[in-house]
Motif scaffolding. Structure first.
Motif, mmCIF file in Angstrom:
data_model
loop_
_atom_site.group_PDB
_atom_site.id
_atom_site.type_symbol
_atom_site.label_atom_id
_atom_site.label_comp_id
_atom_site.label_asym_id
_atom_site.label_seq_id
_atom_site.Cartn_x
_atom_site.Cartn_y
_atom_site.Cartn_z
ATOM 1 N N ALA A 289 3.574 16.047 -7.574
ATOM 2 C CA ALA A 289 3.395 15.576 -8.128
ATOM 3 C C ALA A 289 4.164 13.865 -8.719
ATOM 4 C CB ALA A 289 2.633 16.348 -8.935
ATOM 5 N N GLY A 290 3.004 13.089 -8.400
ATOM 6 C CA GLY A 290 3.699 12.057 -9.066
ATOM 7 C C GLY A 290 5.108 10.916 -8.851
ATOM 8 N N THR A 291 5.184 11.597 -6.847
ATOM 9 C CA THR A 291 5.930 10.710 -6.093
ATOM 10 C C THR A 291 5.761 9.480 -5.718
ATOM 11 O OG1 THR A 291 6.646 12.719 -5.183
ATOM 12 C CG2 THR A 291 7.359 10.991 -3.752
ATOM 13 N N ARG A 292 6.518 8.300 -5.974
ATOM 14 C CA ARG A 292 6.779 7.375 -5.884
ATOM 15 C C ARG A 292 7.195 6.462 -4.970
ATOM 16 N NH1 ARG A 292 8.290 3.280 -11.002
ATOM 17 N NH2 ARG A 292 9.255 4.683 -11.102
ATOM 18 N N VAL A 293 6.430 6.311 -3.285
ATOM 19 C CA VAL A 293 8.102 6.240 -2.315
ATOM 20 C C VAL A 293 7.399 5.136 -1.978
ATOM 21 C CG1 VAL A 293 7.722 6.712 0.281
ATOM 22 C CG2 VAL A 293 6.516 8.264 -1.616
ATOM 23 N N LEU A 294 9.241 4.213 -1.594
ATOM 24 C CA LEU A 294 8.833 3.054 -1.273
ATOM 25 C C LEU A 294 9.473 3.412 0.691
ATOM 26 C CD1 LEU A 294 9.781 -0.231 -1.190
ATOM 27 C CD2 LEU A 294 12.530 0.919 -1.868
ATOM 28 N N VAL A 295 8.394 2.762 1.019
ATOM 29 C CA VAL A 295 9.237 2.477 2.823
ATOM 30 C C VAL A 295 9.648 1.448 2.840
ATOM 31 C CG1 VAL A 295 8.358 2.542 5.260
ATOM 32 C CG2 VAL A 295 6.955 4.097 2.954
ATOM 33 N N CYS A 296 11.056 1.436 3.548
ATOM 34 C CA CYS A 296 11.947 0.262 3.583
ATOM 35 C C CYS A 296 12.142 0.143 5.477
ATOM 36 C CB CYS A 296 12.894 -0.199 2.564
ATOM 37 S SG CYS A 296 14.067 0.970 3.321
ATOM 38 N N ALA A 336 -1.423 13.538 2.896
ATOM 39 C CA ALA A 336 -0.949 13.685 1.430
ATOM 40 C C ALA A 336 -1.405 13.268 0.279
ATOM 41 C CB ALA A 336 0.439 14.814 1.133
ATOM 42 N N GLY A 337 -1.961 11.813 0.953
ATOM 43 C CA GLY A 337 -2.545 11.211 -0.675
ATOM 44 C C GLY A 337 -1.670 10.741 -1.153
ATOM 45 N N LEU A 338 -0.584 9.955 -1.197
ATOM 46 C CA LEU A 338 0.658 9.150 -1.993
ATOM 47 C C LEU A 338 0.688 7.860 -1.489
ATOM 48 C CD1 LEU A 338 4.688 11.486 -1.220
ATOM 49 C CD2 LEU A 338 2.642 11.042 -3.140
ATOM 50 N N ARG A 339 0.545 7.065 -1.992
ATOM 51 C CA ARG A 339 0.724 5.186 -1.997
ATOM 52 C C ARG A 339 1.601 5.056 -1.514
ATOM 53 N NH1 ARG A 339 1.082 1.066 -7.226
ATOM 54 N NH2 ARG A 339 1.365 -0.355 -5.854
ATOM 55 N N LEU A 340 2.257 4.446 -0.381
ATOM 56 C CA LEU A 340 3.016 4.651 0.364
ATOM 57 C C LEU A 340 3.196 2.656 -0.511
ATOM 58 C CD1 LEU A 340 3.002 6.098 3.437
ATOM 59 C CD2 LEU A 340 3.703 6.978 1.704
ATOM 60 N N ARG A 341 3.965 2.192 -1.194
ATOM 61 C CA ARG A 341 4.523 0.860 -1.069
ATOM 62 C C ARG A 341 5.815 0.211 0.087
ATOM 63 N NH1 ARG A 341 4.324 3.139 -5.741
ATOM 64 N NH2 ARG A 341 3.482 2.526 -7.098
ATOM 65 N N TYR A 342 5.437 -0.701 1.212
ATOM 66 C CA TYR A 342 5.710 -0.843 1.523
ATOM 67 C C TYR A 342 6.680 -2.317 1.497
ATOM 68 C CZ TYR A 342 7.481 -2.244 6.851
ATOM 69 O OH TYR A 342 8.307 -1.499 8.139
ATOM 70 N N HIS A 343 8.135 -2.379 1.935
ATOM 71 C CA HIS A 343 8.543 -3.594 2.248
ATOM 72 C C HIS A 343 9.983 -3.684 3.218
ATOM 73 C CE1 HIS A 343 11.566 -6.955 0.370
ATOM 74 N NE2 HIS A 343 10.679 -7.598 -0.105
ATOM 75 N N ILE A 351 6.892 -9.530 9.636
ATOM 76 C CA ILE A 351 5.529 -9.003 9.682
ATOM 77 C C ILE A 351 4.561 -8.368 10.710
ATOM 78 C CG2 ILE A 351 3.151 -10.303 9.529
ATOM 79 C CD1 ILE A 351 5.805 -11.179 7.560
ATOM 80 N N SER A 352 4.739 -8.026 12.035
ATOM 81 C CA SER A 352 3.975 -7.310 13.147
ATOM 82 C C SER A 352 4.768 -6.223 12.563
ATOM 83 C CB SER A 352 5.149 -7.675 14.175
ATOM 84 O OG SER A 352 4.888 -8.733 14.426
ATOM 85 N N LEU A 353 5.651 -5.798 11.933
ATOM 86 C CA LEU A 353 5.734 -4.135 11.052
ATOM 87 C C LEU A 353 5.262 -3.662 10.296
ATOM 88 C CD1 LEU A 353 10.059 -4.289 11.554
ATOM 89 C CD2 LEU A 353 8.432 -2.737 13.295
ATOM 90 N N VAL A 354 5.021 -4.274 9.255
ATOM 91 C CA VAL A 354 4.319 -4.510 8.012
ATOM 92 C C VAL A 354 2.994 -3.947 8.708
ATOM 93 C CG1 VAL A 354 3.483 -4.991 5.966
ATOM 94 C CG2 VAL A 354 6.026 -5.851 6.975
ATOM 95 N N GLU A 355 2.123 -5.154 9.166
ATOM 96 C CA GLU A 355 1.089 -5.209 10.161
ATOM 97 C C GLU A 355 0.967 -3.067 10.890
ATOM 98 O OE1 GLU A 355 -1.306 -6.556 9.173
ATOM 99 O OE2 GLU A 355 -0.787 -8.239 8.317
ATOM 100 N N ARG A 356 1.599 -3.230 11.274
ATOM 101 C CA ARG A 356 1.266 -2.010 12.502
ATOM 102 C C ARG A 356 1.192 -0.846 11.681
ATOM 103 N NH1 ARG A 356 4.155 -4.803 16.583
ATOM 104 N NH2 ARG A 356 6.163 -3.809 15.873
ATOM 105 N N ALA A 357 2.319 -0.988 9.982
ATOM 106 C CA ALA A 357 2.522 0.267 9.420
ATOM 107 C C ALA A 357 1.107 0.416 8.842
ATOM 108 C CB ALA A 357 3.503 -0.477 8.138
ATOM 109 N N ILE A 358 0.646 -0.451 8.176
ATOM 110 C CA ILE A 358 -0.945 -1.135 7.199
ATOM 111 C C ILE A 358 -1.989 -0.263 8.226
ATOM 112 C CG2 ILE A 358 -2.899 -1.723 7.114
ATOM 113 C CD1 ILE A 358 -0.973 -4.251 6.071
ATOM 114 N N GLY A 359 -1.744 -0.144 9.502
ATOM 115 C CA GLY A 359 -2.652 0.130 10.217
ATOM 116 C C GLY A 359 -2.621 1.500 10.455
ATOM 117 N N ARG A 360 -1.435 1.982 10.483
ATOM 118 C CA ARG A 360 -1.006 3.286 10.825
ATOM 119 C C ARG A 360 -0.784 4.153 9.631
ATOM 120 N NH1 ARG A 360 3.953 2.253 14.854
ATOM 121 N NH2 ARG A 360 3.404 1.872 16.690
ATOM 122 N N TYR A 361 -0.705 4.069 8.236
ATOM 123 C CA TYR A 361 -0.514 5.081 7.255
ATOM 124 C C TYR A 361 -1.593 4.607 6.601
ATOM 125 C CZ TYR A 361 3.539 5.226 11.117
ATOM 126 O OH TYR A 361 4.113 5.209 12.238
ATOM 127 N N GLY A 362 -1.548 3.419 6.419
ATOM 128 C CA GLY A 362 -2.460 2.866 5.221
ATOM 129 C C GLY A 362 -1.525 2.586 4.047
#
Length: 423
Positions: A289-296, A336-343, A351-362
């Protein structure tokens, strides 16, 4: 009726020197070429006509001697049945087929029969595929095999189809797999060859086309990732240990091996590679619980976070386009309900990778606004290349990138990224 005269039949096959001069006259070369073509097209039956157009005096005389009549017209219409009968009576070796064989030194080809044989050889493995794989999508699979000619002209085509049917019988429906197996394991267990399902083999191509049909896809994906996704949908990976997902600081509930290993690595601040094997044994991921995730996107960013150690963060690195282990990891965290922050990188592929990650993983783009892009710009940065991609989360970002035409790599803004993580 034999195509040889009684005198020649028991001595030797017809040879050129056995023919009379009026048959093997060199001036008849064009004539025999046309006759041979017509014979082969007609299945070696002396029927129909050929039209001759002798151009020289020697050729006209030779044609007249061959036909046994004067040739006064520029174009001569020759009845092959009549010519065959004349040759049987006078050539000394037999009819048209025997004469052409003697002249050329080879037996003419029955082209309709050859085509029929090829058609039968092409259709037999396809009919076998339809018979052995009784699935609703089998027609699409067989149609694709016929259209692409994957099995055409292959002596091993039927065996490939039998092997494919054996593998397909072991696979679940797309999306219904409960665990992952490796292609190596599958090939060794079902076919006795650990490399039978390797990429590049004919069997692999045939099976990928079957998996596409089973998944309702009209075409086989062009990319390697797309083809691996077809296998992943039925719970099959190339192997379970070579592909990895690089993570840092991730903790998950449980006492399984992966949970313990991630806990130790997080305590030490060490990056860790997670494999298909790990995820198969771990089951559903339940982050602490409380995990913050950065996707880089770039491993250097994860390394910088490990060096500086901002508290309370986990990092998942995609290393560019996510492989299927990264894909499983991010899907599991999202489920699992985590908020995934992407950079990622400020370039068109990024930009294409970000768009695909939005579609696949929210995922939610983080520190990727137009202001972040402008803050990271330097005059010496590489020029943007490729086709522009409009960022859906910030229309002004796309306009700024087109205006300045420069890349901002993720590594160049890592300091600002770490500051934001510590804020």
């Amino acid at each position: 009726m034999s195509d040889r005269s009684p005198d020649a039949r028991d001595t030797h096959p017809p040879r050129r020197e056995d023919l009379p001069d009026w048959v093997r006259d060199p001036a008849l070369g064009p004539t025999w070429e046309r006759v041979l073509v017509r014979l082969e097209r007609g299945g070696l039956l002396p029927q129909g006509y050929v039209v001759l157009a002798p151009v020289s005096r020697a050729e006209r005389h030779a044609v007249a001697a061959l036909l046994g009549r004067p040739t006064v017209r520029e174009r001569q219409r020759v009845n092959l049945a009549e010519l065959d009968e004349r040759l049987r009576e006078r050539s000394g070796v037999g009819g048209l087929v025997a004469v052409v064989t003697a002249l050329t030194g080879r037996t003419p080809q029955d082209r309709p029969a050859r085509r029929a044989e090829r058609d039968t050889a092409r259709e037999t493995p396809l009919a076998l595929a339809a018979e052995l794989v009784g699935a609703p999508w089998v027609h699409e699979w067989v149609s694709g095999l016929r259209r692409t000619g994957l099995l055409t002209g292959r002596a091993d085509a039927e065996q490939v189809v039998r092997d494919a049917a054996r593998v397909l019988a072991e696979l679940p429906a797309p999306g219904a797999a409960r665990h992952t197996v490796s292609r190596v394991e599958l090939g060794a267990r079902l076919l006795g060859d650990a490399h039978a399902l390797d990429r590049g083999t004919l069997l692999h191509h045939v099976l990928v086309r079957a998996l596409a049909a089973a998944g309702g896809r009209p075409d086989v994906p062009a990319s390697a990732r797309g083809r691996e996704e077809l296998w992943a949908a039925v719970g099959v990976a190339p192997d379970l240990v070579s592909r990895t997902c690089l993570v840092l600081g991730l903790r998950v509930d449980g006492r399984a091996g992966l949970a313990r290993r991630l806990e130790v690595a997080a305590e030490e601040g060490d990056p860790v590679h997670v494999t298909d094997w790990d995820l198969r044994r771990a089951g559903p991921l339940v982050p602490v619980a409380g995990t913050r995730v950065l996707v880089c996107e770039n491993p250097r960013v994860l390394e910088a976070v490990a060096e500086r150690g901002p508290a309370g963060w986990a990092v998942v690195c995609t290393s560019g386009e996510p492989n299927l282990v990264v894909d499983q990891m991010l899907r599991g965290l999202a489920e699992a309900g985590l908020r995934l922050r992407y950079h990622g990188d400020f370039d068109w592929p990024g930009i294409s990778l970000v768009e695909r990650a939005i579609g696949r993983y929210g995922v939610q783009p983080w520190r990727m606004s137009v202001a972040d892009y402008l803050d990271g710009l330097v005059a010496s940065a590489p020029e943007l290349a490729g086709r522009p991609v409009e960022p859906s989360w910030d229309v002004e970002l796309g306009a700024a990138m087109r205006s300045h035409g420069r890349v901002v790599h993720e590594e160049t803004v890592v300091g600002a990224l770490l500051d934001a993580m510590e804020a």
